[in-house]
Design an enzyme around this catalytic site. Structure first.
Site, PDB file in Angstrom:
ATOM      1  N   CYS A   1     -14.210 -19.376 -26.147  1.00  0.00           N
ATOM      2  CA  CYS A   1     -14.486 -18.891 -24.800  1.00  0.00           C
ATOM      3  C   CYS A   1     -14.846 -17.400 -24.812  1.00  0.00           C
ATOM      4  O   CYS A   1     -15.860 -17.023 -25.364  1.00  0.00           O
ATOM      5  CB  CYS A   1     -13.318 -19.208 -23.877  1.00  0.00           C
TER       6      CYS A   1
ATOM      7  N   HIS B   1     -12.296 -25.294 -25.175  1.00  0.00           N
ATOM      8  CA  HIS B   1     -10.841 -25.186 -25.268  1.00  0.00           C
ATOM      9  C   HIS B   1     -10.327 -26.541 -25.745  1.00  0.00           C
ATOM     10  O   HIS B   1     -10.909 -27.571 -25.451  1.00  0.00           O
ATOM     11  CB  HIS B   1     -10.228 -24.876 -23.901  1.00  0.00           C
TER      12      HIS B   1
END
Length: 160
Positions: free
Chosen positions: A19, A100
């Site tokens: 991310c 994730h």
């Protein structure tokens, strides 16, 4: 921190960015609308060949992807777009992704640990997702045993 990451990569240590870490590993991060503050353009660490632009729209979605020929799952939750279509961008000693939960997938973890395989005495791949779910179940059982859940709901204004 940035210096330590770059030095580790130079020594051949695998660097993984997920991310925001992925975005920072690129060439630059631009924020033309000032969504994150007054700085509209920042150089990245230069470890991956991407440029990222922070956008007003947030991406939130479940994703299914393939890694080493096996189906894997995760989720994305990020504000920004990078100029690559690859779900996982890999170069020498650098891996970047918006996914994730990638470390809950045995094929990916096995890939990361492969250089250390001679130090492990197991023939089977560990099911990280199942282990995580077992831990959540253990936590839920513990809470049910020691917390008055109906009282919590009453405090929150809900009826059980």
């Amino acid at each position: 921190m940035a210096e330590a990451i770059v030095k580790a990569r130079r020594r051949g240590i695998t660097v993984l960015g997920i991310c925001g870490g992925y975005q920072m590993m690129g060439q630059s991060v631009e924020d033309p609308d000032g969504l994150e503050g007054d700085i509209t353009n920042m150089p990245g660490l230069g470890l991956l060949p991407i440029h990222t632009t922070i956008t007003k729209e947030k991406t939130t979605r479940q994703v299914t992807f393939e890694f080493n020929g096996r189906k894997c799952q995760g989720y994305e939750i990020h504000q920004g777009v990078s100029d690559t279509d690859e779900a996982i961008l890999m170069t020498d000693c650098c891996i970047g992704t918006y996914i994730h939960g990638i470390l809950d997938n045995a094929p990916f973890v096995d890939y990361l640990l492969r250089p250390y395989a001679d130090k492990v005495n197991t023939e089977e791949s560990f099911d990280y997702q199942a282990f995580k779910e077992q831990q959540y179940d253990r936590l839920a059982d513990h809470l049910r045993r020691y917390v008055d859940i109906p009282a919590v709901y009453r405090i929150l204004g809900n009826k059980v």
